[in-house]
Design a protein around this motif. Structure first.
Motif, mmCIF file in Angstrom:
data_model
loop_
_atom_site.group_PDB
_atom_site.id
_atom_site.type_symbol
_atom_site.label_atom_id
_atom_site.label_comp_id
_atom_site.label_asym_id
_atom_site.label_seq_id
_atom_site.Cartn_x
_atom_site.Cartn_y
_atom_site.Cartn_z
ATOM 1 N N ALA A 1 -3.355 -15.832 -5.007
ATOM 2 C CA ALA A 1 -2.912 -15.152 -3.875
ATOM 3 C C ALA A 1 -3.390 -15.905 -2.594
ATOM 4 N N GLY B 1 -0.112 -5.030 -2.190
ATOM 5 C CA GLY B 1 0.127 -6.356 -1.759
ATOM 6 C C GLY B 1 -1.048 -6.807 -0.960
ATOM 7 N N TYR B 2 -2.280 -5.964 -0.981
ATOM 8 C CA TYR B 2 -3.445 -6.163 -0.265
ATOM 9 C C TYR B 2 -4.440 -6.984 -1.185
ATOM 10 N N ALA B 3 -4.351 -8.426 -0.997
ATOM 11 C CA ALA B 3 -5.037 -9.143 -1.934
ATOM 12 C C ALA B 3 -6.550 -9.104 -1.887
ATOM 13 N N GLN C 1 -6.571 -16.124 -1.598
ATOM 14 C CA GLN C 1 -8.108 -15.657 -1.261
ATOM 15 C C GLN C 1 -9.197 -16.583 -1.642
ATOM 16 N N ARG D 1 -5.908 -21.812 -2.605
ATOM 17 C CA ARG D 1 -5.496 -21.435 -4.005
ATOM 18 C C ARG D 1 -6.612 -22.461 -4.903
ATOM 19 N N SER E 1 3.763 -12.794 -3.421
ATOM 20 C CA SER E 1 2.269 -13.183 -2.869
ATOM 21 C C SER E 1 1.167 -13.487 -3.725
ATOM 22 N N TYR E 2 1.445 -13.165 -5.028
ATOM 23 C CA TYR E 2 0.333 -13.286 -6.194
ATOM 24 C C TYR E 2 0.729 -14.515 -6.822
ATOM 25 N N ALA F 1 -4.257 -3.055 -4.045
ATOM 26 C CA ALA F 1 -3.805 -4.397 -4.667
ATOM 27 C C ALA F 1 -2.172 -4.500 -5.112
ATOM 28 N N LEU G 1 -8.407 -7.076 -4.762
ATOM 29 C CA LEU G 1 -8.379 -7.952 -6.169
ATOM 30 C C LEU G 1 -9.937 -8.228 -6.350
ATOM 31 N N THR H 1 -5.935 -14.071 -10.341
ATOM 32 C CA THR H 1 -5.120 -13.579 -9.475
ATOM 33 C C THR H 1 -5.114 -13.664 -8.001
ATOM 34 N N ALA H 2 -6.552 -13.456 -7.497
ATOM 35 C CA ALA H 2 -6.926 -13.555 -6.257
ATOM 36 C C ALA H 2 -6.590 -15.029 -5.864
#
Length: 896
Positions: free
Chosen positions: A829, A798-800, A831, A508, A476-477, A795, A803, A825-826
């Motif tokens: 992922a 897995g909870y983006a 975000q 992204r 996921s990241y 994080a 981040l 990284t976010a």
């Protein structure tokens, strides 16, 4: 005297007396018509009518408490319908707790009595003598009590944990057991063996990973808890047990994967020994599991005049009883499992096709291991193709994956040495490897059925559901490298697939990639992609180009394109231009466009025109238009008309109407029950927001009901807390809302600290969203260290979004370097807000040009800052301001 009765056994006497009273009650209600003995027998789990009749005479003890309670439930329902009613003495017979206590006491007493009887008959002394014999002492697999066996030792497969990031840990996971019809049959056979004292050979048959061994384990544990169990690890050990007479009365002989014993070198000798064992006094159970194909092989007679290879095994299997374990769970069970609190079952239900739940539970770990350990040539090419499929699916591509996409994308997941070593037929080798069925159950890549008939669709693959799930969590990241996006542009399956991948690239920060994918999607007929391209340009000041693209979208069939353009004109205070679009928008006859006009006063004009447009939208089937009309009736004071419209909208599927109805009933009528019922209607439509909102209001009037509603909202109808990483931001906001109500109520009623305890309990259950929320509370109170600890924990789970919060905290602490890395990284992922947050880091470091370039042009596929690729109109620059929440840099433009 009743079966097994002893004068001094008061619990047993009381149970049989109570059964006789139940039988007398049945006789009375039976005269009124129902229930018959046959009905009661069905309620008792399919027992024989004569058996239930003996229970009600007080002559026979029900072996299974749940079967007895089924009879009690059936009689309770009939008695409540009896025209003469029932008195308090009869009502007392329906107390389940009393039945449970008596049955447990009698079962314990009978177990002691059986042990005494066995010892009195000399069986205990025989065992003592057997222990003294060297042949018994030398046995490697001597019997031991059932209670001393664990499921792993008996061959039960470990299952997926369902918790993010821990599916491959060393812990042995045993999910909640879900009994099916074969369980009832198997347990009935074991109960009958206990009762009659017979010997039983039972074969639990099913395909790989269908739950055969788990079913056998649960049945033995439930029905034979005080027996011994012998588990030979091979045919030689089995023969030794039989030769030593070690399988005595009240022993289970456990033969998991029975074909291994019967087809071994001395398999026929073992089968003959088992047949002799079954001729001895019981009770003894020989329990084996086997695939159907192995059973067919052992039962087959030779067609040619050759030696019969399995006559003893065939005779053994023919004399036994076969219990078939179905490969699939019924659809209603699978639907219910979407609300189970068991994370293993929840995840398996999400990732199991055609109801094959146990296959996912048992084979998924090995499927992932097979994929992740395929690193050497040529297996690495199969791994690369499967990884490309995992990324394509998690980034939005549909389930039907073209070979052209997988072949072109594979190089993104191979080293230079692996690519250089690829033989001409590498892709065919890759597909063969990816098509290997793990444990005979599932392959990483499977065929796609031909939609027009039988067979497989050529040159198209489907990723195994559990690998799909695994990829969405484990990867996921990660943002794929350039070869993946190039392959997506050339080989994605449909225009909709291209558009979905474009959205993933956009989130992204890969703006140029997203723009190219959208253009390709639009050219292949996906009209809304033109509008998305237009919005991107409009946000960067290129309004003429944006307007042209919107017009192109409208011409291609995007019914919402003109409302988008009208909205732009209103934002830019160009009302005349917006009004000139109104006839064209209405001419589309798209109900959502008509409702949009009705809801926009500047475009709709007067009140009569608003009403006309909304009614027209409603007549065309727009449920939200009914809600809009209902809201207007409520504001006019006509609650009855409003309720009728809200109910029509709910029936048409608009959960917003349920919210309006619940609020109306509570605020206007102070009717808690009616408001809760409306909130329940919303929940049935998937909207727990209404439940949470109403809970805040109800809890002040009816605390118990308010807490119940808040808990429902917090649980989202039963979603596993550990799986909140998969929920949308809106769903997690609803969970937070429900927990906030519970926490506030706890604080008000139980004192300071009670509210915090509610949140901590959710955190300990694995709720990552609440973990991040609690971290925010810590941060606001000044405890940055604990806040960052919780952010990192969320994080890592897995909870983006955590981040971004952690990046903000690090930036405030002056650590711009880590803040930048967290933002990157976010971004990878997905975000979207992380682009603005990273630009903010750059601006605070004085890198204003870099910040503006990031916001305007985004990143290249490799994550470096993109060079200008979109010709912007001169004079259009990004604003330097940020909002207080997400760190956005907002793009403004001057009027044309």
């Amino acid at each position: 005297m009743p079966e097994g009765s002893r004068g001094g056994d008061s619990a047993q006497d009381a149970l049989f007396a109570r059964l006789r009273r139940l039988g007398e009650l049945h006789a009375r209600v039976r005269r009124a018509g129902q229930p018959s003995l046959a009905v009661l027998a069905r309620a008792a789990g399919g027992r024989a009518k004569t058996t239930v009749g003996e229970w009600l005479k007080g002559n026979r003890l029900p072996q299974h408490l749940e079967d007895l309670l089924g009879v009690v439930d059936a009689l309770r329902a009939a008695a409540l319908r009896h025209p003469e009613g029932i008195d308090d003495a009869d009502r007392e017979l329906f107390d389940d707790d009393t039945w449970r206590a008596l049955h447990t006491a009698v079962a314990q007493g009978r177990a002691r009595l059986t042990g005494e009887t066995v010892r009195a008959a000399g069986l205990g002394r025989a065992r003592d003598r057997l222990e003294e014999r060297q042949s018994y002492a030398d046995l490697p697999d001597r019997p031991r009590p059932v209670a001393r066996w664990d499921p792993r030792g008996l061959g039960v497969h470990p299952a997926i944990s369902g918790a993010h990031g821990s599916d491959h840990g060393a812990a042995f996971v045993l999910p909640t057991y879900l009994p099916r019809e074969h369980d009832r049959r198997l347990r009935t056979l074991l109960d009958r063996t206990v009762h009659d004292g017979d010997t039983l050979f039972v074969l639990v048959q099913g395909e790989s990973c269908t739950g055969k061994t788990r079913a056998a384990y649960e049945a033995v544990r439930a029905c034979l808890p005080d027996w011994d169990l012998a588990f030979p690890k091979g045919s030689e050990s089995l023969l030794a047990l039989l030769a030593a007479d070690a399988v005595g009365p009240r022993t289970v002989l456990w033969l998991d994967e029975g074909q291994d014993f019967l087809t071994a070198e001395r398999g026929e000798e073992a089968a003959a020994g088992l047949r002799r064992l079954l001729e001895l006094p019981g009770p003894v159970v020989v329990l084996t599991t086997m695939w159907q194909e192995h059973r067919r092989t052992l039962l087959a007679r030779p067609t040619a005049p050759v030696r019969d290879p399995h006559p003893q095994a065939r005779a053994l299997l023919t004399a036994g009883v076969t219990v078939h374990v179905s490969a699939a769970f019924p659809p209603d069970v699978m639907r219910d499992l979407r609300r189970t609190p068991d994370p293993s079952l929840y995840t398996a239900a999400l990732t199991s096709r055609d109801g094959e739940l146990t296959q996912t539970l048992a084979a998924a770990l090995e499927l992932v291991a097979f994929h992740e350990t395929s690193d050497t040539v040529p297996a690495c090419y199969g791994k690369a193709v499967v990884t490309a499929a995992m990324d394509a699916r998690r980034l939005g591509h549909g389930p039907e994956l073209p070979d052209t996409l997988l072949r072109a994308a594979a190089r993104a997941y191979l080293s230079e040495a692996q690519r250089a070593a690829a033989a001409p037929g590498w892709f065919e080798q890759a597909l063969a490897h990816a098509g290997t069925r793990v444990k005979g159950v599932v392959a990483p890549l499977g065929d796609v059925p031909d939609p027009g008939g039988m067979g497989a669709r050529p040159r198209t693959r489907r990723l195994a559901d559990y690998l799909d799930h695994h990829g969405r969590t484990a990867r996921s990241y990660l943002c794929p490298a350039a070869p993946f996006w190039e392959a997506a542009a050339q080989g994605a399956g449909t225009a909709a697939d291209l558009d979905a991948l474009a959205d993933a690239a956009d989130r992204r920060g890969r703006y140029e990639v997203a723009d190219d994918l959208r253009r390709r999607a639009a050219e292949r007929g996906h009209a809304p992609a033109w509008t998305d391209m237009a919005q991107f340009r409009r946000d960067r000041g290129c309004r003429p180009e944006a307007v042209a693209l919107v017009r192109k979208a409208h011409a291609a069939g995007d019914t919402g394109a003109l409302t988008t353009l009208a909205h732009w004109y209103l934002e830019d205070q160009e009302l005349d231009r917006a009004l000139r679009l109104v006839p064209e928008i209405e001419g589309t006859d798209a109900p959502q466009n008509l409702l949009h006009l009705a809801q926009t006063p500047e475009l709709a004009g007067g009140d009569e025109e608003v009403e006309r447009l909304a009614r027209k939208a409603a007549d065309l089937g727009d449920a939200e238009a009914l809600t809009f009309l209902g809201r207007r009736r409520l504001l006019a004071g006509d609650e009855k008309a409003a309720e009728r419209l809200f109910q029509r909208a709910i029936a048409a599927g608009d959960h917003g109407a349920a919210f309006e109805l619940a609020r109306m009933r509570l605020v206007h009528g102070r009717d808690v029950a009616a408001a809760a019922a409306a909130a329940g209607q919303a929940a049935e439509l998937g909207d727990f927001f209404t439940m949470g909102m109403m809970a805040q209001l109800v809890i002040a009037i009816d605390p118990a009901e308010g807490r119940r509603m808040a808990r429902l909202a917090a649980d989202l109808g039963g979603v596993s807390p550990a799986d909140t990483v998969r929920l949308s931001a809106w769903e997690n906001m609803v969970r937070q809302q429900g927990l906030a109500v519970l926490a506030q109520h706890a604080e008000e009623t139980a004192g300071e600290g009670a509210g915090e305890a509610v949140l901590l309990a959710a955190v300990e259950e694995g709720d990552l969203h609440v973990m991040a929320w609690l971290a925010q509370r810590r941060r606001q109170s000044g405890d940055r260290a604990d806040a960052e600890r919780l952010y990192r924990r969320a994080a890592e789970g897995g909870y983006a979004p955590a981040l971004l919060s952690l990046a903000s905290s690090r930036r405030e602490a002056g650590d711009a370097e880590e803040a930048e890395q967290l933002c990157r990284t976010a971004i990878d992922a997905g975000q979207y807000e992380a682009i603005g947050a990273l630009a903010q880091v750059y601006e605070e470091r004085g890198e204003r040009e870099r910040a503006g370039r990031l916001v305007l042009y985004g990143l290249d596929p490799d994550g470096t800052l993109a060079a200008p690729w979109l010709p912007l109109r001169e004079g259009h620059e990004p604003a330097r301001g940020h909002d207080a929440v997400g760190g956005w840099i907002t793009i403004r433009h001057a009027a044309d």
